[in-house]
Design a protein around this motif. Structure first.
Motif, PDB file in Angstrom:
ATOM      1  N   GLY A 239     -17.194 -38.973  45.876  1.00  0.00           N
ATOM      2  CA  GLY A 239     -17.386 -39.313  47.282  1.00  0.00           C
ATOM      3  C   GLY A 239     -16.978 -40.732  47.595  1.00  0.00           C
ATOM      4  O   GLY A 239     -15.923 -41.218  47.170  1.00  0.00           O
ATOM      5  N   GLY A 240     -17.827 -41.418  48.348  1.00  0.00           N
ATOM      6  CA  GLY A 240     -17.479 -42.720  48.904  1.00  0.00           C
ATOM      7  C   GLY A 240     -17.084 -43.764  47.889  1.00  0.00           C
ATOM      8  O   GLY A 240     -16.168 -44.560  48.122  1.00  0.00           O
ATOM      9  N   GLU A 241     -17.747 -43.802  46.734  1.00  0.00           N
ATOM     10  CA  GLU A 241     -17.491 -44.858  45.765  1.00  0.00           C
ATOM     11  C   GLU A 241     -16.252 -44.601  44.911  1.00  0.00           C
ATOM     12  O   GLU A 241     -15.772 -45.520  44.241  1.00  0.00           O
ATOM     13  CB  GLU A 241     -18.716 -45.045  44.862  1.00  0.00           C
ATOM     14  CG  GLU A 241     -19.930 -45.614  45.588  1.00  0.00           C
ATOM     15  CD  GLU A 241     -21.087 -45.857  44.643  1.00  0.00           C
ATOM     16  OE1 GLU A 241     -20.906 -45.659  43.416  1.00  0.00           O
ATOM     17  OE2 GLU A 241     -22.170 -46.225  45.119  1.00  0.00           O
ATOM     18  N   THR A 242     -15.755 -43.383  44.901  1.00  0.00           N
ATOM     19  CA  THR A 242     -14.639 -43.061  44.010  1.00  0.00           C
ATOM     20  C   THR A 242     -13.364 -42.647  44.729  1.00  0.00           C
ATOM     21  O   THR A 242     -12.305 -42.578  44.109  1.00  0.00           O
ATOM     22  CB  THR A 242     -15.038 -41.914  43.051  1.00  0.00           C
ATOM     23  OG1 THR A 242     -15.465 -40.787  43.818  1.00  0.00           O
ATOM     24  CG2 THR A 242     -16.149 -42.349  42.123  1.00  0.00           C
ATOM     25  N   ILE A 243     -13.428 -42.401  46.038  1.00  0.00           N
ATOM     26  CA  ILE A 243     -12.287 -41.824  46.735  1.00  0.00           C
ATOM     27  C   ILE A 243     -11.049 -42.721  46.674  1.00  0.00           C
ATOM     28  O   ILE A 243      -9.923 -42.227  46.508  1.00  0.00           O
ATOM     29  CB  ILE A 243     -12.635 -41.482  48.205  1.00  0.00           C
ATOM     30  CG1 ILE A 243     -11.508 -40.683  48.858  1.00  0.00           C
ATOM     31  CG2 ILE A 243     -12.963 -42.738  48.981  1.00  0.00           C
ATOM     32  CD1 ILE A 243     -11.269 -39.334  48.273  1.00  0.00           C
ATOM     33  N   GLU A 244     -11.212 -44.050  46.774  1.00  0.00           N
ATOM     34  CA  GLU A 244     -10.037 -44.914  46.782  1.00  0.00           C
ATOM     35  C   GLU A 244      -9.330 -44.894  45.431  1.00  0.00           C
ATOM     36  O   GLU A 244      -8.103 -44.869  45.359  1.00  0.00           O
ATOM     37  CB  GLU A 244     -10.419 -46.341  47.165  1.00  0.00           C
ATOM     38  CG  GLU A 244      -9.246 -47.317  47.212  1.00  0.00           C
ATOM     39  CD  GLU A 244      -8.108 -46.868  48.141  1.00  0.00           C
ATOM     40  OE1 GLU A 244      -6.947 -47.219  47.853  1.00  0.00           O
ATOM     41  OE2 GLU A 244      -8.385 -46.154  49.137  1.00  0.00           O
ATOM     42  N   GLY A 260     -17.577 -32.836  46.254  1.00  0.00           N
ATOM     43  CA  GLY A 260     -18.898 -33.434  46.152  1.00  0.00           C
ATOM     44  C   GLY A 260     -18.942 -34.783  46.814  1.00  0.00           C
ATOM     45  O   GLY A 260     -17.927 -35.476  46.931  1.00  0.00           O
ATOM     46  N   LEU A 261     -20.165 -35.153  47.210  1.00  0.00           N
ATOM     47  CA  LEU A 261     -20.381 -36.439  47.881  1.00  0.00           C
ATOM     48  C   LEU A 261     -21.548 -37.155  47.206  1.00  0.00           C
ATOM     49  O   LEU A 261     -22.508 -37.582  47.852  1.00  0.00           O
ATOM     50  CB  LEU A 261     -20.681 -36.228  49.378  1.00  0.00           C
ATOM     51  CG  LEU A 261     -19.611 -35.480  50.186  1.00  0.00           C
ATOM     52  CD1 LEU A 261     -20.104 -35.221  51.605  1.00  0.00           C
ATOM     53  CD2 LEU A 261     -18.313 -36.278  50.220  1.00  0.00           C
ATOM     54  N   LEU A 262     -21.469 -37.284  45.869  1.00  0.00           N
ATOM     55  CA  LEU A 262     -22.584 -37.853  45.120  1.00  0.00           C
ATOM     56  C   LEU A 262     -22.862 -39.294  45.514  1.00  0.00           C
ATOM     57  O   LEU A 262     -23.985 -39.769  45.363  1.00  0.00           O
ATOM     58  CB  LEU A 262     -22.286 -37.776  43.614  1.00  0.00           C
ATOM     59  CG  LEU A 262     -22.168 -36.362  43.027  1.00  0.00           C
ATOM     60  CD1 LEU A 262     -21.837 -36.435  41.548  1.00  0.00           C
ATOM     61  CD2 LEU A 262     -23.439 -35.574  43.256  1.00  0.00           C
ATOM     62  N   SER A 263     -21.860 -40.009  46.029  1.00  0.00           N
ATOM     63  CA  SER A 263     -22.070 -41.399  46.444  1.00  0.00           C
ATOM     64  C   SER A 263     -21.790 -41.586  47.933  1.00  0.00           C
ATOM     65  O   SER A 263     -21.409 -42.667  48.368  1.00  0.00           O
ATOM     66  CB  SER A 263     -21.179 -42.334  45.613  1.00  0.00           C
ATOM     67  OG  SER A 263     -19.806 -42.022  45.810  1.00  0.00           O
ATOM     68  N   GLY A 264     -22.001 -40.520  48.706  1.00  0.00           N
ATOM     69  CA  GLY A 264     -21.829 -40.632  50.150  1.00  0.00           C
ATOM     70  C   GLY A 264     -20.463 -40.158  50.620  1.00  0.00           C
ATOM     71  O   GLY A 264     -19.578 -39.821  49.833  1.00  0.00           O
TER      72      GLY A 264
END
Length: 336
Positions: A239-244, A260-264
């Motif tokens: 999710g948010g922390e890994t997408i970039e 999945g969105l484990l980090s938002g």
């Protein structure tokens, strides 16, 4: 008949074991399934915590994944027979084509009762016969995690032999994505956070291993082991922390399947658009896709990876084990 229900939201403490009368005989078009196993997903933890409370039915029986045997059929049933080994579909009303909107949006174990029960009475349209070489415990891992991985790899595009796939972590979806990608003849890059779990992934066939605790900028290692090009498909679970970093790991014109969105929730950078990537959000899959996947699993005799099996009385301990995120593969409940 014994079932677990959510008496109140806030975590595992909200689970209550309920005993009711024997399951009624199935109505026309209905099938009675004696559930023999269920498996857990992270979404089940979110539901127990109250994350989707406003969308869940009252006195919900949790868990989306389960398998068992048909013990009775109602009038007019044609798709299954007594004695068949079956799994319940995640989306009761998604048979084929595009996912229907506005109907049981959370799927089984959310909008409708789930599989932590000794029996389930469902429409014949909600069942899929499972590969004959699988145990009930193994078959119970398929409806959500396996089908999500299958959809992430091939529902929105063609995955060809020799193409490259990035999987993240050692949870159920990621391990299935690794196993299924190998059936396609793909080259697999796997991330994890410990040498022990990376060794598990190596034994399952991963071609390249990266410890993301050691390499925080792990996209650089992904590029190094793909000759600077990046992978064709990234199965994004963080999710948010890994997408970039997933964007930077994926080749120009490649695909990112968000499961999945484990980090938002993720926010896409300019790099995503410069690289001409496509992003697909994966909502598990249809019954038709489930049946397609099962044919591939049966042909190759693929065996799901089960981390640990708990008894029906140990359901709270099973959820606690899942929450610790130290497992490799699936956490399963045996329903005796």
């Amino acid at each position: 008949m014994r079932s677990y229900v959510i008496s109140h939201y806030g975590g595992v403490d909200g689970l209550r074991l309920r005993e009711t009368d024997a399951a009624p005989a199935p109505a026309t078009g209905q099938v009675l399934v004696r559930l023999r196993a269920a498996s857990l997903n992270f979404r089940d933890l979110i539901i127990l915590a109250g994350g989707y409370q406003q969308l869940c039915k009252p006195d919900l029986v949790p868990c989306s994944d389960g398998a068992g045997e048909v013990v009775a059929v109602g009038e007019g049933v044609q798709r299954v027979c007594v004695g068949d080994h079956v799994a319940l579909t995640f989306h009761p009303h998604w048979i084929a084509g595009e996912r229907p909107l506005g109907r049981t949006i959370l799927g089984r174990g959310g909008s409708v009762d789930g599989t932590l029960s000794e029996y389930a009475s469902v429409s014949e349209e909600e069942l899929v016969k499972v590969p004959a070489h699988l145990s009930f415990e193994e078959a119970a891992t398929l409806p959500c995690a396996a089908l999500t991985a299958w959809s992430a790899l091939c529902a929105q595009g063609v995955l060809l032999p020799g193409q490259r796939v990035l999987v993240q972590g050692s949870g159920g979806v990621s391990v299935f994505a690794l196993q299924l990608a190998m059936l396609f003849g793909a080259e697999v890059v796997a991330l994890s956070s410990s040498a022990e779990r990376l060794e598990h992934l190596r034994l399952l066939g991963a071609d390249h291993l990266i410890d993301y605790r050691v390499h925080e900028d792990w996209h650089r290692q992904v590029l190094d082991c793909t000759e600077g090009e990046g992978v064709d498909v990234t199965v994004e679970v963080g999710g948010g922390e890994t997408i970039e970093r997933s964007v930077q790991s994926t080749r120009i014109g490649g695909r990112i399947s968000v499961v999945g969105l484990l980090s938002g929730s993720p926010a896409l950078s300019e790099g995503f658009f410069y690289r001409g990537l496509s992003v697909n959000t994966i909502g598990v899959g249809s019954r038709e896709q489930f049946e397609q996947m099962n044919r591939a699993i049966a042909l190759h005799r693929l065996k799901p990876v089960i981390d640990r099996v708990f008894s029906f009385e140990q359901v709270p301990e099973a959820f606690t084990h899942l929450k610790q995120r130290k497992h490799v593969g699936k956490v399963v409940i045996r329903i005796d």
